[in-house]
Design a protein around this motif. Structure first.
Motif, PDB file in Angstrom:
ATOM      1  N   LYS A  74       0.836  -1.207   0.000  1.00  0.00           N
ATOM      2  CA  LYS A  74       0.000   0.000   0.000  1.00  0.00           C
ATOM      3  C   LYS A  74       0.866   1.251   0.000  1.00  0.00           C
ATOM      4  CE  LYS A  74      -4.186  -1.603   2.410  1.00  0.00           C
ATOM      5  NZ  LYS A  74      -4.997  -1.452   3.638  1.00  0.00           N
ATOM      6  N   LEU A  75       1.939   1.210   0.763  1.00  0.00           N
ATOM      7  CA  LEU A  75       2.806   2.375   0.931  1.00  0.00           C
ATOM      8  C   LEU A  75       4.230   2.026   0.510  1.00  0.00           C
ATOM      9  CD1 LEU A  75       1.564   3.333   4.523  1.00  0.00           C
ATOM     10  CD2 LEU A  75       0.860   4.424   2.380  1.00  0.00           C
ATOM     11  N   ALA A  76       4.859   2.926  -0.233  1.00  0.00           N
ATOM     12  CA  ALA A  76       6.242   2.728  -0.652  1.00  0.00           C
ATOM     13  C   ALA A  76       7.187   3.070   0.501  1.00  0.00           C
ATOM     14  CB  ALA A  76       6.541   3.606  -1.866  1.00  0.00           C
ATOM     15  N   VAL A  77       8.456   2.745   0.338  1.00  0.00           N
ATOM     16  CA  VAL A  77       9.467   3.115   1.340  1.00  0.00           C
ATOM     17  C   VAL A  77       9.503   4.643   1.429  1.00  0.00           C
ATOM     18  CG1 VAL A  77      11.915   3.032   1.936  1.00  0.00           C
ATOM     19  CG2 VAL A  77      10.843   1.059   0.816  1.00  0.00           C
ATOM     20  N   PRO A  78       9.434   5.220   2.645  1.00  0.00           N
ATOM     21  CA  PRO A  78       9.428   6.679   2.779  1.00  0.00           C
ATOM     22  C   PRO A  78      10.683   7.307   2.170  1.00  0.00           C
ATOM     23  CG  PRO A  78       8.851   5.628   4.871  1.00  0.00           C
ATOM     24  CD  PRO A  78       9.321   4.544   3.961  1.00  0.00           C
ATOM     25  N   THR A  79      10.484   8.421   1.474  1.00  0.00           N
ATOM     26  CA  THR A  79      11.634   9.060   0.803  1.00  0.00           C
ATOM     27  C   THR A  79      12.683   9.535   1.806  1.00  0.00           C
ATOM     28  OG1 THR A  79      10.363  11.121   0.722  1.00  0.00           O
ATOM     29  CG2 THR A  79      10.376   9.755  -1.268  1.00  0.00           C
ATOM     30  N   GLU A  80      12.230   9.992   2.989  1.00  0.00           N
ATOM     31  CA  GLU A  80      13.206  10.457   3.982  1.00  0.00           C
ATOM     32  C   GLU A  80      14.068   9.298   4.494  1.00  0.00           C
ATOM     33  OE1 GLU A  80       9.124  10.156   6.069  1.00  0.00           O
ATOM     34  OE2 GLU A  80       9.922  10.838   4.141  1.00  0.00           O
ATOM     35  N   MET A  81      13.513   8.085   4.502  1.00  0.00           N
ATOM     36  CA  MET A  81      14.273   6.897   4.893  1.00  0.00           C
ATOM     37  C   MET A  81      15.309   6.560   3.815  1.00  0.00           C
ATOM     38  SD  MET A  81      12.764   3.114   5.807  1.00  0.00           S
ATOM     39  CE  MET A  81      11.918   3.662   7.299  1.00  0.00           C
ATOM     40  N   ILE A  82      14.902   6.651   2.558  1.00  0.00           N
ATOM     41  CA  ILE A  82      15.831   6.413   1.438  1.00  0.00           C
ATOM     42  C   ILE A  82      17.003   7.379   1.528  1.00  0.00           C
ATOM     43  CG2 ILE A  82      16.107   6.432  -1.073  1.00  0.00           C
ATOM     44  CD1 ILE A  82      13.075   5.833  -1.271  1.00  0.00           C
ATOM     45  N   THR A  83      16.694   8.649   1.800  1.00  0.00           N
ATOM     46  CA  THR A  83      17.744   9.678   1.897  1.00  0.00           C
ATOM     47  C   THR A  83      18.707   9.372   3.033  1.00  0.00           C
ATOM     48  OG1 THR A  83      16.280  11.381   0.992  1.00  0.00           O
ATOM     49  CG2 THR A  83      18.186  12.145   2.233  1.00  0.00           C
ATOM     50  N   LEU A  84      18.152   9.050   4.204  1.00  0.00           N
ATOM     51  CA  LEU A  84      18.995   8.777   5.373  1.00  0.00           C
ATOM     52  C   LEU A  84      19.937   7.605   5.099  1.00  0.00           C
ATOM     53  CD1 LEU A  84      19.532   9.592   8.368  1.00  0.00           C
ATOM     54  CD2 LEU A  84      17.940   7.766   9.012  1.00  0.00           C
ATOM     55  N   VAL A  85      19.404   6.524   4.536  1.00  0.00           N
ATOM     56  CA  VAL A  85      20.229   5.347   4.268  1.00  0.00           C
ATOM     57  C   VAL A  85      21.263   5.638   3.185  1.00  0.00           C
ATOM     58  CG1 VAL A  85      20.213   2.966   3.414  1.00  0.00           C
ATOM     59  CG2 VAL A  85      18.477   3.705   5.056  1.00  0.00           C
ATOM     60  N   SER A  86      20.826   6.232   2.086  1.00  0.00           N
ATOM     61  CA  SER A  86      21.739   6.440   0.952  1.00  0.00           C
ATOM     62  C   SER A  86      22.874   7.395   1.295  1.00  0.00           C
ATOM     63  CB  SER A  86      20.971   6.951  -0.268  1.00  0.00           C
ATOM     64  OG  SER A  86      20.428   8.231  -0.027  1.00  0.00           O
ATOM     65  N   GLN A  87      22.621   8.330   2.196  1.00  0.00           N
ATOM     66  CA  GLN A  87      23.656   9.299   2.568  1.00  0.00           C
ATOM     67  C   GLN A  87      24.636   8.754   3.602  1.00  0.00           C
ATOM     68  OE1 GLN A  87      21.656  12.919   3.765  1.00  0.00           O
ATOM     69  NE2 GLN A  87      21.258  13.547   1.643  1.00  0.00           N
ATOM     70  N   ASN A  88      24.288   7.611   4.197  1.00  0.00           N
ATOM     71  CA  ASN A  88      25.119   7.105   5.298  1.00  0.00           C
ATOM     72  C   ASN A  88      25.676   5.707   5.089  1.00  0.00           C
ATOM     73  OD1 ASN A  88      25.002   9.219   7.620  1.00  0.00           O
ATOM     74  ND2 ASN A  88      22.908   9.130   6.834  1.00  0.00           N
ATOM     75  N   ILE A  89      25.516   5.162   3.884  1.00  0.00           N
ATOM     76  CA  ILE A  89      26.252   3.950   3.498  1.00  0.00           C
ATOM     77  C   ILE A  89      26.888   4.216   2.141  1.00  0.00           C
ATOM     78  CG2 ILE A  89      24.744   2.386   4.814  1.00  0.00           C
ATOM     79  CD1 ILE A  89      23.470   1.491   2.194  1.00  0.00           C
ATOM     80  N   LYS A  90      27.936   3.472   1.833  1.00  0.00           N
ATOM     81  CA  LYS A  90      28.679   3.719   0.592  1.00  0.00           C
ATOM     82  C   LYS A  90      28.194   2.844  -0.567  1.00  0.00           C
ATOM     83  CE  LYS A  90      33.022   5.290   2.714  1.00  0.00           C
ATOM     84  NZ  LYS A  90      32.643   5.241   4.141  1.00  0.00           N
ATOM     85  N   ILE A  91      27.544   1.733  -0.248  1.00  0.00           N
ATOM     86  CA  ILE A  91      27.140   0.794  -1.300  1.00  0.00           C
ATOM     87  C   ILE A  91      25.845   1.268  -1.980  1.00  0.00           C
ATOM     88  CG2 ILE A  91      28.302  -1.178  -0.225  1.00  0.00           C
ATOM     89  CD1 ILE A  91      25.640  -2.035   0.972  1.00  0.00           C
ATOM     90  N   PRO A  92      25.595   0.828  -3.209  1.00  0.00           N
ATOM     91  CA  PRO A  92      24.378   1.228  -3.923  1.00  0.00           C
ATOM     92  C   PRO A  92      23.105   0.786  -3.197  1.00  0.00           C
ATOM     93  CG  PRO A  92      25.978   0.319  -5.461  1.00  0.00           C
ATOM     94  CD  PRO A  92      26.498   0.041  -4.082  1.00  0.00           C
ATOM     95  N   VAL A  93      22.087   1.638  -3.294  1.00  0.00           N
ATOM     96  CA  VAL A  93      20.799   1.386  -2.641  1.00  0.00           C
ATOM     97  C   VAL A  93      19.729   1.105  -3.699  1.00  0.00           C
ATOM     98  CG1 VAL A  93      18.970   2.395  -1.213  1.00  0.00           C
ATOM     99  CG2 VAL A  93      21.372   2.819  -0.641  1.00  0.00           C
ATOM    100  N   ILE A  94      19.044  -0.024  -3.537  1.00  0.00           N
ATOM    101  CA  ILE A  94      17.920  -0.407  -4.400  1.00  0.00           C
ATOM    102  C   ILE A  94      16.632  -0.191  -3.606  1.00  0.00           C
ATOM    103  CG2 ILE A  94      16.866  -2.286  -5.723  1.00  0.00           C
ATOM    104  CD1 ILE A  94      19.597  -3.657  -5.768  1.00  0.00           C
ATOM    105  N   VAL A  95      15.607   0.332  -4.259  1.00  0.00           N
ATOM    106  CA  VAL A  95      14.324   0.569  -3.591  1.00  0.00           C
ATOM    107  C   VAL A  95      13.196  -0.031  -4.429  1.00  0.00           C
ATOM    108  CG1 VAL A  95      12.686   2.305  -2.772  1.00  0.00           C
ATOM    109  CG2 VAL A  95      15.138   2.697  -2.504  1.00  0.00           C
ATOM    110  N   GLY A  96      12.305  -0.782  -3.787  1.00  0.00           N
ATOM    111  CA  GLY A  96      11.186  -1.382  -4.504  1.00  0.00           C
ATOM    112  C   GLY A  96       9.961  -1.533  -3.624  1.00  0.00           C
ATOM    113  N   GLY A  97       8.833  -1.808  -4.255  1.00  0.00           N
ATOM    114  CA  GLY A  97       7.589  -2.066  -3.536  1.00  0.00           C
ATOM    115  C   GLY A  97       6.713  -0.836  -3.398  1.00  0.00           C
ATOM    116  N   GLY A  98       5.485  -0.918  -3.876  1.00  0.00           N
ATOM    117  CA  GLY A  98       4.517   0.157  -3.662  1.00  0.00           C
ATOM    118  C   GLY A  98       4.704   1.379  -4.536  1.00  0.00           C
TER     119      GLY A  98
END
Length: 237
Positions: free
Chosen positions: A181-205
């Motif tokens: 019903k709901l996708a991964v929150p954009t603020e969560m994507i930002t927090l993770v992507s800015q604080n790990i070095k490896i590529p981030v994949i996002v899916g679902g919703g």
């Protein structure tokens, strides 16, 4: 031989966004594949993922052979269990369900997959898989018998992703689940992507081009579209 993982990392460094179409063999009849191929070839997709939570492995080889005969994109397995491994693909996301504590999905399935993988030339890409609460129970949740992480606790999701990176995962997959019903929150994507070095994949919703753009703008390196494309093969028209 060009390695898929190296291409993903190079794309991240160049800020080139990647788009994967997820094909669930459970939901694709072979007689429909030619139409699907036509739609994929006119889409902006850069990769194809093949797999599903409960697929039993029947017609997997046949499906991938047909896809590869008419599509030049890399095909990566996205397996729910070792029965979903095919040597016809180019590579495999070797998943560890970091958000759950079911030993089958933390290590058991991976161990059982090794003898099968050793007989193939698949590129094996270690991928941390984090299921995020999405407003309804998803197939991943039911099959893995694990609970997703709280969508309002981005800091704990980040900790989980960082733990996966320390363990040695090469990719981090934030997943709301098929048909979420709901996708991964954009603020969560930002927090993770800015604080790990490896590529981030996002899916679902993710159900629209605007939501794809939103995930990219938030920091996703690859966005995966599954249900939206299954339900409307003209999604990218």
């Amino acid at each position: 031989m060009v390695h898929i993982y190296n291409q993903i990392v190079s794309a991240k460094l160049a800020n080139q966004k990647l788009l994967a179409i997820l094909i669930d063999p459970d939901k694709v009849a072979m007689e429909y594949v030619s139409v699907l191929i036509q739609k994929i070839n006119t889409s902006p997709a850069t990769h194809i993922l093949v797999g599903g939570s409960s697929f039993d492995g029947n017609h997997l080889d046949e499906l991938i052979i047909e896809l590869k005969s008419k599509i030049e994109l890399p095909i990566l397995l996205f397996p729910g269990n070792p029965s979903q491994i095919s040597d016809k693909a180019d590579g495999i996301l070797f998943l560890t369900l970091l958000s759950g504590r079911n030993p089958d999905y933390l290590m058991e399935h991976q161990v059982n997959a090794v003898p099968i993988l050793k007989k193939t030339t698949l590129e094996v890409i270690s991928t941390g898989y984090i299921l995020i609460e999405s407003g309804s129970e998803t197939a991943v949740e039911r099959v893995s018998k694990t609970k997703p992480l709280d969508r309002t606790n981005a800091n704990y999701v980040l900790q989980t992703a960082q733990a996966g990176e320390y363990i040695g995962n090469k990719l981090m997959y934030l997943e709301a689940g098929s048909g979420a019903k709901l996708a991964v929150p954009t603020e969560m994507i930002t927090l993770v992507s800015q604080n790990i070095k490896i590529p981030v994949i996002v899916g679902g919703g993710i159900r629209s081009k605007n939501e794809i753009k939103g995930a990219f703008d938030a920091g996703a390196d690859m966005v995966v579209i599954g249900t939206a494309f299954e339900n409307d093969s003209n999604f990218f028209d």
